[in-house]
Enzyme design. Structure first.
Site, PDB file in Angstrom:
ATOM      1  N   ARG A 143      35.786  37.506  43.249  1.00 39.00           N
ATOM      2  CA  ARG A 143      36.378  38.884  43.155  1.00 39.00           C
ATOM      3  C   ARG A 143      35.496  39.705  42.321  1.00 39.00           C
ATOM      4  O   ARG A 143      35.311  39.290  41.069  1.00 39.00           O
ATOM      5  CB  ARG A 143      37.871  38.675  42.630  1.00 39.00           C
ATOM      6  CG  ARG A 143      38.329  40.042  42.475  1.00 39.00           C
ATOM      7  CD  ARG A 143      39.884  39.726  41.881  1.00 39.00           C
ATOM      8  NE  ARG A 143      40.703  40.796  41.464  1.00 39.00           N
ATOM      9  CZ  ARG A 143      41.387  41.352  42.495  1.00 39.00           C
ATOM     10  NH1 ARG A 143      41.613  40.826  43.445  1.00 39.00           N
ATOM     11  NH2 ARG A 143      42.233  42.490  42.053  1.00 39.00           N
ATOM     12  N   HIS A 163      38.101  44.538  51.324  1.00 42.21           N
ATOM     13  CA  HIS A 163      39.128  43.528  50.662  1.00 42.21           C
ATOM     14  C   HIS A 163      39.808  42.736  52.000  1.00 42.21           C
ATOM     15  O   HIS A 163      40.718  42.892  52.394  1.00 42.21           O
ATOM     16  CB  HIS A 163      40.338  43.998  50.079  1.00 42.21           C
ATOM     17  CG  HIS A 163      41.155  43.239  49.176  1.00 42.21           C
ATOM     18  ND1 HIS A 163      40.994  41.853  49.000  1.00 42.21           N
ATOM     19  CD2 HIS A 163      42.324  43.479  48.133  1.00 42.21           C
ATOM     20  CE1 HIS A 163      41.970  41.491  48.349  1.00 42.21           C
ATOM     21  NE2 HIS A 163      42.653  42.396  47.548  1.00 42.21           N
ATOM     22  N   GLN A 182      43.312  40.762  51.859  1.00 41.30           N
ATOM     23  CA  GLN A 182      44.440  41.488  51.880  1.00 41.30           C
ATOM     24  C   GLN A 182      44.862  41.964  53.073  1.00 41.30           C
ATOM     25  O   GLN A 182      46.029  41.823  53.416  1.00 41.30           O
ATOM     26  CB  GLN A 182      44.370  42.692  51.021  1.00 41.30           C
ATOM     27  CG  GLN A 182      45.188  43.485  50.918  1.00 41.30           C
ATOM     28  CD  GLN A 182      46.584  42.772  50.044  1.00 41.30           C
ATOM     29  OE1 GLN A 182      46.185  42.404  48.987  1.00 41.30           O
ATOM     30  NE2 GLN A 182      47.614  42.895  50.553  1.00 41.30           N
ATOM     31  N   ASP A 198      48.002  52.691  48.629  1.00 42.49           N
ATOM     32  CA  ASP A 198      47.331  51.834  47.401  1.00 42.49           C
ATOM     33  C   ASP A 198      47.239  52.656  46.248  1.00 42.49           C
ATOM     34  O   ASP A 198      47.601  53.990  46.397  1.00 42.49           O
ATOM     35  CB  ASP A 198      46.087  51.357  47.850  1.00 42.49           C
ATOM     36  CG  ASP A 198      45.436  50.281  46.899  1.00 42.49           C
ATOM     37  OD1 ASP A 198      46.303  49.596  46.124  1.00 42.49           O
ATOM     38  OD2 ASP A 198      44.245  49.634  47.325  1.00 42.49           O
ATOM     39  N   CYS A 248      49.395  46.591  48.419  1.00 42.19           N
ATOM     40  CA  CYS A 248      48.693  45.502  48.030  1.00 42.19           C
ATOM     41  C   CYS A 248      49.152  44.978  46.731  1.00 42.19           C
ATOM     42  O   CYS A 248      48.912  43.860  46.460  1.00 42.19           O
ATOM     43  CB  CYS A 248      47.338  45.687  48.354  1.00 42.19           C
ATOM     44  SG  CYS A 248      46.344  46.733  47.108  1.00 42.19           S
ATOM     45  N   ARG A 280      49.627  36.403  50.904  1.00 39.34           N
ATOM     46  CA  ARG A 280      48.302  35.905  50.418  1.00 39.34           C
ATOM     47  C   ARG A 280      47.898  34.623  50.761  1.00 39.34           C
ATOM     48  O   ARG A 280      46.934  34.113  51.017  1.00 39.34           O
ATOM     49  CB  ARG A 280      48.022  36.713  49.288  1.00 39.34           C
ATOM     50  CG  ARG A 280      48.070  37.874  48.978  1.00 39.34           C
ATOM     51  CD  ARG A 280      46.929  38.671  49.650  1.00 39.34           C
ATOM     52  NE  ARG A 280      45.627  38.288  49.329  1.00 39.34           N
ATOM     53  CZ  ARG A 280      45.004  38.715  48.152  1.00 39.34           C
ATOM     54  NH1 ARG A 280      45.310  39.820  47.369  1.00 39.34           N
ATOM     55  NH2 ARG A 280      43.915  38.299  47.716  1.00 39.34           N
TER      56      ARG A 280
END
Length: 319
Positions: free
Chosen positions: A119, A146, A149, A236, A275, A303
């Protein structure tokens, strides 16, 4: 019990870096594998390995340059459920934090573990890690994309509303890394993506160009137009980790808040995704995120299952 998944030869690691690199059939196979593995362990304790335990004896290294809740816990749980184990570290705890070249880190970890999830702050660093690793590298989030996700998001939609193909997703807010991965997926999986952003916060032009010939992404600066008739509304945070223009962003995005009026423009059975973490009262109201259309906690749980599919794919267990 099935035999462990085969190890790919060291010269051909199967990396999971961006959705645009994969074809639609592969993305469909990953989603189907996530659905299958989740259904197969219904009612089981969360720490119990899957019946086939395909990654028994395998170790995943996880490197975090950014704070994490869902990525950290879901990848750890995913490896345990696949029969493997994980080693977790922040970059600051590693020699990366003292300036060791990421190329050297890739070569060292390739001798010690079986795969790496990172990450990262910079997408270029993930690509350099993958170029120098002889084991699979997985993008757990960068400033550019991402991908894990979006697999979880689509998996969640399909659990509740059926196949994503032919449906319409409305992205409202920042044209950020999560938006980019939705753009990468739209044409390959056959759904329409309406992207509504302020003019100064549009998606990356390279990502839009990649999607241009697929005819599935529409860009607007009107959130109401994007939401009209959509099967799913997604947003988001307006200010992501690393952004330094907080006040300017909040002012620009205020008309893009997802509230009950926005959801009222979508299809009658539309769902809401985010998310997380959410800044309640900014990009989304409490009434929406806690309301009956919200699937945010199913989305967070998924996830685990989407990433199990990614891990299995990296080791050759998914077509």
């Amino acid at each position: 019990m099935n035999a462990p998944l085969p190890r790919l030869v060291a010269t051909e690691p199967r990396h999971f870096l961006d959705l645009w690199r994969l074809d639609g059939a592969t993305l469909r196979a990953l989603l189907d594998e996530g659905h299958r593995r989740k259904a197969a362990r219904l009612g089981w304790p969360k720490g119990k390995p899957d019946a086939d335990a395909p990654l028994a004896g395998h170790t995943l290294a996880m490197i975090f340059e950014k704070n994490s809740t869902r990525t950290r816990f879901s990848f750890d749980a995913a490896m345990r459920q696949l029969g493997g184990s994980s080693i977790i570290s922040t970059a600051a705890d590693m020699q990366l934090g003292r300036g060791e070249p990421i190329e050297d880190t890739a070569r060292v970890l390739s001798r010690m573990v079986d795969a790496i999830m990172i990450r990262a702050n910079r997408h270029d660093d993930v690509e350099r890690l993958a170029q120098n690793a002889t084991i699979p590298v997985i993008n757990g989030l960068t400033d550019k994309s991402h991908p894990c996700q979006i697999l979880a998001d689509i998996m969640t939609f399909e659990e509740h509303r059926g196949p994503i193909e032919g449906r319409t997703i409305a992205w409202i807010g920042d044209g950020n890394n999560v938006c980019a991965s939705f753009i990468h997926a739209a044409g390959k999986l056959g759904f329409t993506l309406n992207v509504a952003t302020p003019p100064d916060y549009h998606p990356d032009l390279i990502d839009l160009a990649r999607a241009g010939n697929l005819g599935k992404v529409a860009l607007t600066h009107d959130p109401r137009a994007a939401a009209e008739g959509a099967d799913c509304v997604v947003t988001d945070t307006w200010v992501s980790m690393g952004d330094v223009d907080h006040d300017e962003r909040v002012a620009a995005f205020e008309p893009f808040q997802v509230d009950e009026a926005t959801m009222g423009l979508a299809a009658d059975d539309a769902v809401f995704l985010h998310c997380l973490p959410a800044h309640r009262g900014e990009e989304v109201t409490d009434a929406v995120i806690d309301g009956p259309q919200s699937l945010i906690f199913d989305e967070a749980e998924n996830r685990i299952h989407a990433q199990k599919a990614v891990l299995a794919w990296c080791f050759g267990g998914v077509a």
